[in-house]
Design a protein around this motif. Structure first.
Motif, PDB file in Angstrom:
ATOM      1  N   GLU A 120       0.733  -1.114  -0.001  1.00 18.50           N
ATOM      2  CA  GLU A 120      -0.083   0.072   0.013  1.00 18.50           C
ATOM      3  C   GLU A 120       0.868   1.305  -0.062  1.00 18.50           C
ATOM      4  O   GLU A 120       0.553   2.340  -0.412  1.00 18.50           O
ATOM      5  CB  GLU A 120      -1.023  -0.160   1.207  1.00 18.50           C
ATOM      6  CG  GLU A 120      -1.906  -0.973   1.203  1.00 18.50           C
ATOM      7  CD  GLU A 120      -3.042  -0.679   0.042  1.00 18.50           C
ATOM      8  OE1 GLU A 120      -3.581   0.443   0.083  1.00 18.50           O
ATOM      9  OE2 GLU A 120      -3.145  -1.547  -0.817  1.00 18.50           O
ATOM     10  N   ALA A 121       2.066   1.081   0.506  1.00 17.89           N
ATOM     11  CA  ALA A 121       3.087   2.349   0.825  1.00 17.89           C
ATOM     12  C   ALA A 121       4.143   2.187  -0.380  1.00 17.89           C
ATOM     13  O   ALA A 121       5.101   2.932  -0.302  1.00 17.89           O
ATOM     14  CB  ALA A 121       3.584   2.318   1.951  1.00 17.89           C
ATOM     15  N   ARG A 122       3.700   1.527  -1.298  1.00 18.43           N
ATOM     16  CA  ARG A 122       4.769   1.205  -2.463  1.00 18.43           C
ATOM     17  C   ARG A 122       5.562   2.191  -2.802  1.00 18.43           C
ATOM     18  O   ARG A 122       6.753   2.292  -3.090  1.00 18.43           O
ATOM     19  CB  ARG A 122       4.282   0.201  -3.545  1.00 18.43           C
ATOM     20  CG  ARG A 122       3.158   0.613  -4.355  1.00 18.43           C
ATOM     21  CD  ARG A 122       2.471  -0.318  -5.125  1.00 18.43           C
ATOM     22  NE  ARG A 122       1.551  -0.007  -5.731  1.00 18.43           N
ATOM     23  CZ  ARG A 122       0.094  -0.459  -5.769  1.00 18.43           C
ATOM     24  NH1 ARG A 122       0.200  -1.376  -4.844  1.00 18.43           N
ATOM     25  NH2 ARG A 122      -0.892  -0.136  -6.242  1.00 18.43           N
ATOM     26  N   PHE A 123       4.995   3.287  -3.269  1.00 17.02           N
ATOM     27  CA  PHE A 123       5.429   4.485  -3.730  1.00 17.02           C
ATOM     28  C   PHE A 123       6.570   5.031  -2.774  1.00 17.02           C
ATOM     29  O   PHE A 123       7.687   5.361  -3.297  1.00 17.02           O
ATOM     30  CB  PHE A 123       4.358   5.581  -4.233  1.00 17.02           C
ATOM     31  CG  PHE A 123       5.009   6.965  -4.739  1.00 17.02           C
ATOM     32  CD1 PHE A 123       5.400   6.872  -6.079  1.00 17.02           C
ATOM     33  CD2 PHE A 123       5.272   8.235  -4.117  1.00 17.02           C
ATOM     34  CE1 PHE A 123       6.022   8.035  -6.732  1.00 17.02           C
ATOM     35  CE2 PHE A 123       5.831   9.184  -4.513  1.00 17.02           C
ATOM     36  CZ  PHE A 123       6.124   9.048  -5.954  1.00 17.02           C
ATOM     37  N   ALA A 124       6.256   5.243  -1.500  1.00 15.84           N
ATOM     38  CA  ALA A 124       7.184   6.039  -0.699  1.00 15.84           C
ATOM     39  C   ALA A 124       8.484   4.920  -0.444  1.00 15.84           C
ATOM     40  O   ALA A 124       9.328   5.310  -0.059  1.00 15.84           O
ATOM     41  CB  ALA A 124       6.530   6.248   0.693  1.00 15.84           C
ATOM     42  N   VAL A 125       7.926   3.541  -0.367  1.00 14.36           N
ATOM     43  CA  VAL A 125       8.864   2.413   0.159  1.00 14.36           C
ATOM     44  C   VAL A 125       9.914   2.514  -1.136  1.00 14.36           C
ATOM     45  O   VAL A 125      11.156   2.382  -0.922  1.00 14.36           O
ATOM     46  CB  VAL A 125       8.239   1.129   0.149  1.00 14.36           C
ATOM     47  CG1 VAL A 125       9.525  -0.059   0.057  1.00 14.36           C
ATOM     48  CG2 VAL A 125       7.573   1.030   1.335  1.00 14.36           C
ATOM     49  N   LEU A 126       9.560   2.581  -2.410  1.00 15.47           N
ATOM     50  CA  LEU A 126      10.429   2.354  -3.445  1.00 15.47           C
ATOM     51  C   LEU A 126      11.318   3.786  -3.521  1.00 15.47           C
ATOM     52  O   LEU A 126      12.430   3.696  -3.709  1.00 15.47           O
ATOM     53  CB  LEU A 126       9.754   2.547  -4.906  1.00 15.47           C
ATOM     54  CG  LEU A 126      10.467   2.488  -5.991  1.00 15.47           C
ATOM     55  CD1 LEU A 126      11.119   1.008  -6.107  1.00 15.47           C
ATOM     56  CD2 LEU A 126       9.491   2.729  -7.243  1.00 15.47           C
ATOM     57  N   ALA A 127      10.605   5.115  -2.910  1.00 16.11           N
ATOM     58  CA  ALA A 127      11.450   6.084  -3.056  1.00 16.11           C
ATOM     59  C   ALA A 127      12.512   5.865  -1.943  1.00 16.11           C
ATOM     60  O   ALA A 127      13.718   6.389  -2.160  1.00 16.11           O
ATOM     61  CB  ALA A 127      10.773   7.489  -2.626  1.00 16.11           C
ATOM     62  N   GLY A 128      12.488   5.257  -0.843  1.00 17.35           N
ATOM     63  CA  GLY A 128      13.367   4.730   0.145  1.00 17.35           C
ATOM     64  C   GLY A 128      14.563   3.885  -0.282  1.00 17.35           C
ATOM     65  O   GLY A 128      15.690   4.127  -0.411  1.00 17.35           O
ATOM     66  N   LEU A 129      13.875   2.824  -1.216  1.00 15.17           N
ATOM     67  CA  LEU A 129      14.920   2.053  -1.627  1.00 15.17           C
ATOM     68  C   LEU A 129      15.902   2.665  -2.967  1.00 15.17           C
ATOM     69  O   LEU A 129      17.056   2.604  -2.944  1.00 15.17           O
ATOM     70  CB  LEU A 129      14.372   1.005  -2.514  1.00 15.17           C
ATOM     71  CG  LEU A 129      13.438  -0.004  -1.461  1.00 15.17           C
ATOM     72  CD1 LEU A 129      12.716  -1.185  -2.287  1.00 15.17           C
ATOM     73  CD2 LEU A 129      14.200  -0.460  -0.360  1.00 15.17           C
ATOM     74  N   ILE A 130      15.084   3.702  -3.815  1.00 13.81           N
ATOM     75  CA  ILE A 130      16.012   4.398  -4.536  1.00 13.81           C
ATOM     76  C   ILE A 130      16.954   5.257  -3.677  1.00 13.81           C
ATOM     77  O   ILE A 130      18.319   5.367  -4.268  1.00 13.81           O
ATOM     78  CB  ILE A 130      14.932   5.177  -5.252  1.00 13.81           C
ATOM     79  CG1 ILE A 130      14.372   4.307  -6.315  1.00 13.81           C
ATOM     80  CG2 ILE A 130      15.718   6.380  -6.215  1.00 13.81           C
ATOM     81  CD1 ILE A 130      12.998   4.988  -7.049  1.00 13.81           C
ATOM     82  N   MET A 131      16.443   5.907  -2.707  1.00 16.28           N
ATOM     83  CA  MET A 131      17.672   6.615  -1.850  1.00 16.28           C
ATOM     84  C   MET A 131      18.696   6.005  -1.584  1.00 16.28           C
ATOM     85  O   MET A 131      19.762   6.377  -1.374  1.00 16.28           O
ATOM     86  CB  MET A 131      16.652   7.456  -0.873  1.00 16.28           C
ATOM     87  CG  MET A 131      17.497   8.277   0.102  1.00 16.28           C
ATOM     88  SD  MET A 131      18.029   9.508  -0.500  1.00 16.28           S
ATOM     89  CE  MET A 131      16.605  10.485  -0.469  1.00 16.28           C
ATOM     90  N   GLY A 132      18.230   4.764  -0.860  1.00 13.22           N
ATOM     91  CA  GLY A 132      19.426   4.123  -0.572  1.00 13.22           C
ATOM     92  C   GLY A 132      20.634   3.662  -1.657  1.00 13.22           C
ATOM     93  O   GLY A 132      21.697   3.585  -1.369  1.00 13.22           O
ATOM     94  N   PHE A 133      19.801   3.370  -2.970  1.00 14.88           N
ATOM     95  CA  PHE A 133      20.833   2.919  -3.944  1.00 14.88           C
ATOM     96  C   PHE A 133      21.279   4.010  -4.175  1.00 14.88           C
ATOM     97  O   PHE A 133      22.614   4.131  -4.649  1.00 14.88           O
ATOM     98  CB  PHE A 133      19.878   2.269  -5.058  1.00 14.88           C
ATOM     99  CG  PHE A 133      20.621   2.101  -6.398  1.00 14.88           C
ATOM    100  CD1 PHE A 133      21.422   1.105  -6.655  1.00 14.88           C
ATOM    101  CD2 PHE A 133      20.545   3.185  -7.224  1.00 14.88           C
ATOM    102  CE1 PHE A 133      21.990   1.031  -7.793  1.00 14.88           C
ATOM    103  CE2 PHE A 133      21.192   3.067  -8.613  1.00 14.88           C
ATOM    104  CZ  PHE A 133      21.934   1.945  -8.838  1.00 14.88           C
ATOM    105  N   GLY A 134      20.831   5.237  -4.476  1.00 17.48           N
ATOM    106  CA  GLY A 134      21.578   6.317  -4.646  1.00 17.48           C
ATOM    107  C   GLY A 134      22.760   6.900  -3.835  1.00 17.48           C
ATOM    108  O   GLY A 134      23.604   7.129  -4.451  1.00 17.48           O
ATOM    109  N   ARG A 135      22.399   6.596  -2.524  1.00 11.07           N
ATOM    110  CA  ARG A 135      23.452   6.723  -1.682  1.00 11.07           C
ATOM    111  C   ARG A 135      24.753   5.910  -1.901  1.00 11.07           C
ATOM    112  O   ARG A 135      25.754   6.202  -1.831  1.00 11.07           O
ATOM    113  CB  ARG A 135      22.972   6.593  -0.221  1.00 11.07           C
ATOM    114  CG  ARG A 135      23.923   7.057   0.863  1.00 11.07           C
ATOM    115  CD  ARG A 135      23.859   8.615   1.216  1.00 11.07           C
ATOM    116  NE  ARG A 135      24.356   9.215   2.182  1.00 11.07           N
ATOM    117  CZ  ARG A 135      25.639   9.672   1.875  1.00 11.07           C
ATOM    118  NH1 ARG A 135      26.359   9.491   0.623  1.00 11.07           N
ATOM    119  NH2 ARG A 135      26.454   9.817   3.148  1.00 11.07           N
ATOM    120  N   ALA A 136      24.268   4.741  -2.185  1.00 11.23           N
ATOM    121  CA  ALA A 136      25.437   3.819  -2.267  1.00 11.23           C
ATOM    122  C   ALA A 136      26.281   4.107  -3.669  1.00 11.23           C
ATOM    123  O   ALA A 136      27.446   3.949  -3.694  1.00 11.23           O
ATOM    124  CB  ALA A 136      24.774   2.394  -2.411  1.00 11.23           C
TER     125      ALA A 136
END
Ligand SMILES: Nc1ncnc2c1ncn2[C@@H]1O[C@H](COP(=O)(O)OP(=O)(O)OP(=O)(O)O)[C@@H](O)[C@H]1O
Ligand SMILES: Nc1ncnc2c1ncn2[C@@H]1O[C@H](COP(=O)(O)OP(=O)(O)OP(=O)(O)O)[C@@H](O)[C@H]1O
Ligand SMILES: [Mg+2]
Ligand SMILES: [Mg+2]
Lengths: 362, 228, 258, 228, 362
Positions: free
Chosen positions: B151-167
């Motif tokens: 249900e929160a997939r949009f925001a969850v994905l943003a979090g994953l993208i943020m993590g990947f971006g940081r990496a």
């Protein structure tokens, strides 16, 4: 020992340090339809959430099918898999109607074929088959409620919990849903526990009704019992006994007692002794209005003037001032036939058996 | 300003010509950060769901600490991993210093708080009734977590993208524990830092642009997946 | 506000702490705010070419001369020197101890078994390494791709030393960084002699013709300051206290010959 | 491992003794990143609300681009700002190179996509009925944005903390456009990088710990404010 | 030109390419109470959202107080500040009840003192004063609905929109809220537009009712008109005219016509000519049941057997098979007096004026 399917022992719930449900002892029997009725904020939803094992009670224990499921996580999941619940404010998942209804079955690891078949069936029952591929978030209020009902039915629960299941439905959809419920109740012997403020719905569907107020169950019994012989003033008020008169028993002759209501004498049937302070409860539909005093067998007849008249659907509510206020309900037709009007003189008549006596301050 | 333009031109040339050295370090950057992001996601999504859905004393404090770790400087994480895995360190015997493995470990440490914190805050936006509904329909704890995350997939994905971006964008850690070894641990960011210190600004900018292109592609792919 | 003078310096010089030592003296004397920028040789030269600083202090002779020749710098002024070292593990598996720098490199190349960690970052030190390979008769490109043993770190001096210590390999280093890192390292100096190891630090003022905005006056003051006798003496004694030996030999504007 | 322990001891000593040099660079770090975070927040909160609440063609693409910029490497941003503001650059006349101003500008560029992207994803979790209710009660566009942000405050705050964390922990940008000038542009992270290259790993670790302590304090303060 | 407060010209709305509201032309007059009734999914909510300016119509225009507010942003905000809306699924902001109710006033930049006073007043009206400091998210379903109503009242709107305002309320709270509405309607001349599936609520409160089905307004008129003379079969069904008989007019004598219902003849009053295919609509409460054929003035009397009996509240619904099925409603008391039972023979009687004739297929 005959075992109730769900049994609560002294359960209570508190929020913010305050008990909003106190010492509820309730048995729900296998196959019965139990309706909880009570005003806003009485604790209906809270109690349903405890029975459905959504919440753990602050005190007391809950037994399901003989097992203590108060706080054993895996037992609770097992038990919950045999139930389903339509929440008061139904939410749908952000996916198609089909997938919404399929969720419960997927979680039970049913086969795809079974799922397809059961979802279709449930949607048909709820009259939502044509919406199967719509995103559930785009549905109207009533459509959402019907999807929630279909979703709960799809898992073929042993116990179905319904919290105001038809609050958002028009009369036609309501009767359709009630038919569906009647059907699953009859066919599948599903146990149903519902909260409703729609008392006639409770009456139509329930085997037993519990009246809850301020976190306490005040009375449980058959719909007939609750509606005709409420045991407390609050219950009486809530179930629509609009005439609640306070008086004292001043005479008795076997079962027939005479009650003094501020100078007016009413006859009724009761076991209470002389001197007892009581309430006399009279349902407005048990009062007949007539232009003349006629020689009926009814024990109580009072002359008075009509104080107010207001129509309610096919009925008319008439307030008669006859020393004390009496509310009567007659059909529109009779009102016309009797040409009732404010200030008109009428005779209000009711049988001694139509008066239900309860002790005051209990 | 000309450097910007030249950087862009160089980037396009490098991409079009599939310059083998650039392709190699780009591939390595992607491989390392994709690996660490995947590991971190596998840890943080379930953990985030557990933290979100349970009440326990110190929950607020735990979340505060996790959010504090959003500020972890890469070089500090690098130092930490270095001290841990160096020859003189407590687990120096593993001989993973200056290998991609050490970089992945460091990146997992760096981005886990980010993914965890953002997962929790994504879940905080989901109506409590969603979890109630799932539970009441017989969902287990895990199943409830999955539907809530969904249900929160949009925001969850943003979090994953943020993590990947940081990496993929971090450099201090990679330099410290990877060592920027040509052909082995050199990534786009360590190469950028090298080219910058050499004064080759165009090439550094071009590499930066290539990095962003990679991130864009990953992003589009993840979004496509999410929308299914 | 106050007048500022910006100096871009290489990390190896900055990391010795020499600038921190001299800065307050200069500021006191000239009433100016001295900004020491911390940068690699390449980017320091870039800053200079773009006029973002007033003075650069680096140690890469060929590039400095080119810088001046292209008109970015006024004049190359050497002010101190020391020597590079080849360091390696105590056990010296390749056996290069006390060889000439060229022979040491040849031995490492032939053995191809012990790691050699190169800065690989076009810094002054890296430039020196390339010069030694050339002097030893190798084509640098061939060395770069000679095998696993040749490791291009692409990093500053300190981290490169750490890496060499971790990998128990050899590397070329300036003495200042080596001394300040010594406690973290399991490395010892193996080759310290050889004319080619000479490491000259010079300052160059940015040409006001290229960049009229720069502070040439104060830049000249700094150069005069660095080459003044008192300061030359201070430079010559710098490091004795901390490392038990001086880090630099002052050379007051003249290119050292040995 | 001893380095870790010694780092911790050094950190505690430095904090307790209120070491003036450390206090100075810590204060500068905080001032610079707080400034850039505030500026970025002032841009991104309203902008995020506007993007969230409007439908327009290319919205999805815009969000993709913003999320892609989560991967901006600090040094690339540093290069960009450098090329822009250096004397030889298009707006070199401002003479802000190697000043805190340049660092703030760079950090704003670096963290704005982060704050913007996370604000949008935080808002995506808010029930649409919240905005409808506000509008139906007479809220203007701005007022609706404020109440919607307020409903998502937990996730919005996480986004702000993430932006601040990225700003205070970044180093590549500060080195590039700040130059790590002692007493003027030296921050905790550039100091860590200096100490690391000088070989004083304990001091570097200690500074890392101090940075985290600062982040923790900021975090607690922000959370306190949010809970009011 | 007398100006309606809100006027829509051919407005329509579509979702996913499909019109779910088509060409609605509606005038809401200043000070009137207008109720939209219709089944689930009819488009009530959609229409209210367009009228409240929450959404822009896909086609057509909306005028408020004479101004075209179809798509001018600032005019829309100005107009909206003169309205408020209680959504069907009320949500509260995650803050105290007080702040929830104060929001609308803050947005209008009222003074703190005014706000305090108006919030208290609104909460009192909605009977929620004691909850003033509670976090609104912790309220029960009915309490939430009452806060939403208080919040909408607090801004003293010129137009109040209510979407199923009492769906979650028990009868007692419902009548309280209805009293409040009656009060503000009377006192403050507030214009009210409500959607409700509770037809008797519509009847009680509304000056005018619009029946909406499938995105179209089928009929508008006074409650009396809608309930006694529905103009389409669908409307008739929806408003509870349970007896809808198809037939043909076979005879007429002035206004009195005879209709052939599959062989049975019914007399009614109508203008339609002989040969017209019509529906005869008879409300179940207009049918009297008697054990004997009596000599009343009613034109239509049919003999039949009772097919089914089921109680609904104080009433009993009786299905009589008399050549065609007729549904009658009597009070419980009459049912007892007549000792009605399945299979018992009865006479069903209704007046010719109780039959409402509409053309078929219109
Ligand atoms: N985004 C959408 N996409 C497709 N159909 C939609 C969308 N939104 C609403 N609808 C449909 O429009 C119809 C009208 O919806 P509306 O909410 O106005 O009904 P309603 O009369 O208020 O019903 P209820 O009494 O159930 O609340 C419904 O059938 C609904 O499914
Ligand atoms: N978190 C909470 N803190 C304080 N009080 C609460 C909390 N949650 C519920 N309550 C109170 O408990 C009481 C019972 O709530 P419940 O939802 O069970 O009522 P209900 O009988 O279902 O009412 P309704 O018919 O309005 O849905 C309400 O007065 C409610 O305000
Ligand atoms: Mg409830
Ligand atoms: Mg609706």
């Amino acid at each position: 020992m005959t075992m109730a399917l769900i049994e609560t022992v002294n359960i209570g719930q508190k929020y913010a340090g305050q008990y909003i449900l106190k010492d509820v002892n309730l048995n729900i029997n296998r196959g019965e339809v139990f309706a909880l009725i009570g005003p806003t904020g009485a604790g209906k939803t809270t109690l349903l959430r405890l029975l459905d094992l959504l919440e753990v009670p602050a005190s007391g224990s809950v037994y399901f099918d003989g097992m203590d499921v108060t706080d054993n996580k895996s037992l609770r999941l097992q038990a919950r898999r045999r139930m389903s619940f339509v929440l008061q404010k139904p939410v749908v998942f952000n996916m198609s109607v089909y997938n919404n209804v399929a969720c419960g079955l997927r979680w039970r690891r049913e086969k795809e074929a079974t799922i397809r078949q059961r979802v279709s069936r449930a949607l048909e029952l709820a009259d939502m088959a044509e919406y199967i591929n719509r995103n559930a978030r785009t549905l109207s209020g009533g459509e959402t409620q019907r999807v929630a009902i279909a979703r709960a039915l799809a898992v073929a629960p042993e116990v179905l919990f319904l919290d105001e299941p038809t609050a958002n439905l028009d009369p036609i959809s309501t009767s359709k849903i009630e038919e569906v419920l009647a059907h699953i109740i009859g066919d599948q012997k599903t146990t149903v526990v519902m909260a409703t403020h729609n008392m006639s719905q409770g009456q139509r569907l329930a085997d037993r009704i519990g009246v809850i107020m301020n976190g306490e169950i005040l009375q449980t019994g058959s719909p007939g019992d609750i509606f005709s012989t409420p045991q407390k003033k609050e219950v009486a008020e809530f179930v629509g006994v609009d005439n609640i008169l306070s008086g004292v028993i001043v005479n008795r002759d076997n079962e027939l007692v005479t009650i003094d209501i501020g100078g007016n004498l009413i006859q009724a049937i009761s076991d209470y002794p002389i001197g007892e302070e009581v309430h006399a409860l009279i349902r407005p539909e048990d009062i007949t209005l007539a232009p003349r005093k006629d020689a009926s067998s009814a024990r109580n007849t009072f002359e008075g003037r009509i104080a107010r008249i207001f129509p309610v659907g096919a009925l008319v509510r008439v307030e008669v001032a006859c020393g004390f206020p009496l509310l009567a309900v007659v059909t529109k037709r009779s009102a016309e036939d009797l040409s009732l009007a404010v200030n008109k003189r009428v005779y209000a008549t009711f049988k001694a058996t139509a008066v239900h006596i309860i002790k005051r301050w209990n | 300003m000309t450097e910007l333009w030249e950087g862009l031109v160089t980037a396009v040339k490098l991409i079009i010509s599939l310059d083998p050295e650039v392709m190699e370090i780009a591939g390595r950057s992607l491989a390392i950060s994709a690996t660490s992001s995947t590991i971190a996601a596998l840890i943080c999504l379930p953990l985030g769901a557990v933290i979100h859905s349970n009440k326990f004393p110190g929950k607020r404090t735990l979340i505060n600490i996790v959010q504090t770790l959003f500020s972890l400087p890469t070089v500090a994480v690098g130092l930490f991993v270095f001290v841990l895995f160096s020859r003189a360190g407590p687990i120096g015997g593993l001989d993973i210093m200056f290998t991609p493995v050490a970089m992945v470990i460091g990146q997992v440490i760096l981005i886990s708080p980010i993914m965890l914190g953002l997962t929790i805050s994504a879940l905080s936006g989901v109506d409590k009734a969603i979890a109630d509904t799932a539970i009441s329909l017989g969902a287990s704890g895990l199943q409830t977590a999955v539907i809530t995350l969904r249900e929160a997939r949009f925001a969850v994905l943003a979090g994953l993208i943020m993590g990947f971006g940081r990496a993929i964008s971090e450099v201090g850690l990679s330099l410290m524990v990877g060592g920027n070894i040509a052909g082995f641990t050199r990534t786009i960011t360590t190469a950028i830092s090298l080219e910058t210190s050499k004064g080759d600004l165009e090439l550094a900018l071009a590499l930066g642009i290539i990095l962003i292109v990679i991130a864009l592609v990953i992003n589009l792919v993840l979004n496509r997946v999410q929308q299914r | 506000g106050q007048q500022r003078l910006k100096v871009a310096t290489t990390t190896s010089l900055y990391d010795t702490g020499l600038w921190d030592y001299l800065e307050p003296i200069f500021e006191e004397e000239y009433g100016v705010e001295l900004d020491i920028l911390y940068a690699g040789t390449g980017i320091a030269l870039e800053y200079g070419m773009r006029g973002d600083v007033d003075v650069i202090a680096v140690h890469s002779k060929a590039r400095e001369e080119q810088f001046v020749a292209e008109g970015y710098g006024v004049e190359r002024v050497p002010f101190a020197y020391n020597y590079f070292l080849i360091v390696g593990p105590e056990g010296d598996p390749a056996g290069i101890k006390d060889m000439s720098p060229e022979d040491a490199f040849r031995t490492l190349y032939e053995a191809a078994s012990s790691s050699f960690i190169s800065r690989g970052d076009d810094s002054g030190t890296h430039g020196k390494e390339k010069a030694i390979w050339a002097s030893a008769g190798y084509d640098y490109e061939a060395v770069r791709t000679a095998g696993q043993w040749y490791v291009e770190a692409g990093r500053g001096m300190g981290p490169t030393l750490l890496m060499a210590s971790e990998m128990q390999g050899y590397t070329l280093t300036d003495i200042g960084t080596f001394l300040s890192y010594k406690s973290e390292l399991e490395l010892v100096p193996l080759v310290e002699e050889g004319a080619i190891l000479l490491n000259v630090y010079s300052v160059i003022a940015i040409s006001p013709e290229k960049h009229p905005g720069t502070n040439i006056e104060m830049a000249n003051n700094l150069i005069a300051f660095l080459t003044s006798p008192q300061i030359q003496e201070l430079i010559g004694n710098y490091g004795v206290e901390q490392y038990g030996m001086p880090l630099f030999t002052p050379c007051a504007g003249a290119e050292p010959q040995s």
